[in-house]
Enzyme design. Structure first.
Site, PDB file in Angstrom:
ATOM      1  N   GLU A  92      -4.817  -8.763   0.056  1.00 23.31           N
ATOM      2  CA  GLU A  92      -5.390  -8.463   1.073  1.00 23.31           C
ATOM      3  C   GLU A  92      -6.971  -8.596   0.694  1.00 23.31           C
ATOM      4  O   GLU A  92      -7.484  -7.879  -0.104  1.00 23.31           O
ATOM      5  CB  GLU A  92      -5.383  -7.285   2.028  1.00 23.31           C
TER       6      GLU A  92
ATOM      7  N   GLU B 202       0.897  -1.331  -0.073  1.00 23.47           N
ATOM      8  CA  GLU B 202       0.050  -0.278   0.078  1.00 23.47           C
ATOM      9  C   GLU B 202       0.906   1.321  -0.079  1.00 23.47           C
ATOM     10  O   GLU B 202       0.577   2.331   0.720  1.00 23.47           O
ATOM     11  CB  GLU B 202      -0.983  -0.069   1.322  1.00 23.47           C
TER      12      GLU B 202
END
Length: 419
Positions: free
Chosen positions: A342, A213
């Protein structure tokens, strides 16, 4: 005379101070790091080195991602940044990882484990050297999973610096020009050490993930990409170069790392950021070894937002269809398989609807050969009416599942692959 003596003593004091400073400088082993120089500074004599010897049998990233089927994240553990030294592993209230814990996952039918790791809090702030005890702890857990026949995704997790301000040495990375040189020094030294510790002793079952991220933390565009925003475009350019630098570093280490599968995210690991023309997969002389990494808590209103929505609707299905189809058209069909590193739906006391979501999400994504990794932060019990980020699924002490129905949905999704 008194004035002369005073000035002489003042001169002596000044001279002694200068000599002491020179002596300290001469005795110091710490490197002098020019801001413009991107180079290796870590102490190689204390670095952990891989002395194993395994044959790399992988054919392509596409086939490997299919073989990985479904995965699970060791969340809030090696990625935790509280405490110091090895104690950071349990600083976010999760138990110390054990072999029994990993064995239980494998026995449950989970074929892939993503091991998020934060590194900057275990790195010498003068020369980027990773604490050998920390590296060995990471290796131990990776080895347990490999011994169980699992695939392992190893990454750089919570090292995105928290603001666009100029960073200090070894504080992590940030996707802007102000911090580009320091970010590249950090990433070069980090991934050189990871590549030293994990190479010929690990075959195709170990996958490297460059970053987790990466984003414009501390800004209004932290979690979404705006192609009309110059800061966002600058961040995308920086990230493209960071992904390329990390890949080149891995390949340069030779051995099995020259052939290793490497996954790369766009900003925020968001599919939308990956779809933007500003994002580029890195160039790789090894063909068929790159993977796109994305995260999908989708749709947000159902999967994460509190209170958000609790019923999984046909509109939510259409939203998932859009993303899976576009990921296929934009990347999979062009030779870049996709790992959803995820995913998950937070507990809102709506188990039946969550099971529907998992069934649909996993079955539809498998049609395109994607592998999905369940995010698990250990938090599963609802307190009050706060539903956000209750992503606890696996009881790590007892090796059981809080919601067996969700595990069943995960395993069943791979039994009906239409590939």
């Amino acid at each position: 005379m008194i004035k002369i003596l005073y000035n002489f003593r003042k001169f002596q004091t000044l001279l002694l101070t200068v000599l002491c400073m020179l002596f300290i400088s001469a005795c110091s082993n710490e490197p002098k790091i020019p801001d413009s120089e991107v180079a290796l500074y870590f102490d190689e004599t204390s670095a952990v080195k891989d002395n194993g010897n395994k044959q790399f049998n992988g054919v392509s990233a596409t086939q490997t991602v299919k073989d990985m089927t479904v995965g699970w994240n060791l969340g809030n553990t090696l990625d935790a940044t509280g405490g110091s030294g090895l104690s950071s592993e349990t600083s976010w209230s999760q138990p110390k990882t054990t072999k029994a814990m990993i064995d239980g996952l494998a026995n449950s039918g989970i074929k892939t484990i993503r091991i998020p790791v934060s590194w900057s809090n275990h790195m010498n702030k003068k020369n980027y050297t990773i604490d050998s005890a920390w590296m060995n702890r990471v290796k131990t857990i990776v080895d347990w999973a490999i011994e169980d026949g699992m695939y392992v995704i190893l990454n750089d997790h919570h090292d995105n610096f928290g603001s666009p301000a100029k960073m200090t040495t070894a504080a992590g990375y940030y996707p802007n020009k102000v911090n580009k040189n320091e970010s590249e020094r950090f990433l070069l030294n980090l991934w050189t050490q990871i590549a030293l510790a994990f190479n010929n002793g690990y075959d195709e079952h170990l996958i490297f993930e460059t970053l987790n991220e990466p984003r414009l933390a501390g800004t209004n565009n932290e979690w979404w990409f705006d192609s009309n925003n110059a800061t966002c475009r600058e961040a995308a350019d920086c990230l493209n170069e960071y992904n390329q630098l990390i890949l080149d570093t891995i390949r340069k280490s030779g051995g099995n790392n020259q052939k290793r599968y490497v996954s790369c995210p766009g900003l925020q690991a968001s599919p939308d950021s990956a779809f933007a023309s500003a994002f580029k997969m890195p160039q790789d002389d090894e063909k068929g070894k790159l993977i796109l990494s994305v995260h999908m808590y989708t749709p947000y209103s159902f999967a994460m937002e509190s209170p958000g929505e609790t019923i999984f609707t046909s509109s939510h299905q259409s939203n998932l269809d859009y993303y899976f189809s576009k990921l296929n058209n934009s990347f999979i069909s062009k030779g870049y398989p996709v790992i959803i590193g995820e995913m998950g739906a937070t507990n809102k006391n709506n188990l039946d609807e969550r099971v529907k979501w998992f069934n649909y999400f996993l079955t539809e994504s498998r049609k395109y050969g994607m592998t999905s990794c369940l995010w698990d932060n250990g938090v599963w019990e609802i307190q009050g009416n706060k539903y956000d980020e209750h992503y606890g699924f696996y009881n790590r002490q007892n090796q059981t599942w809080y919601f067996p129905e969700i595990l069943e949905a995960m395993i069943n999704s791979t039994r009906t692959d239409k590939m």
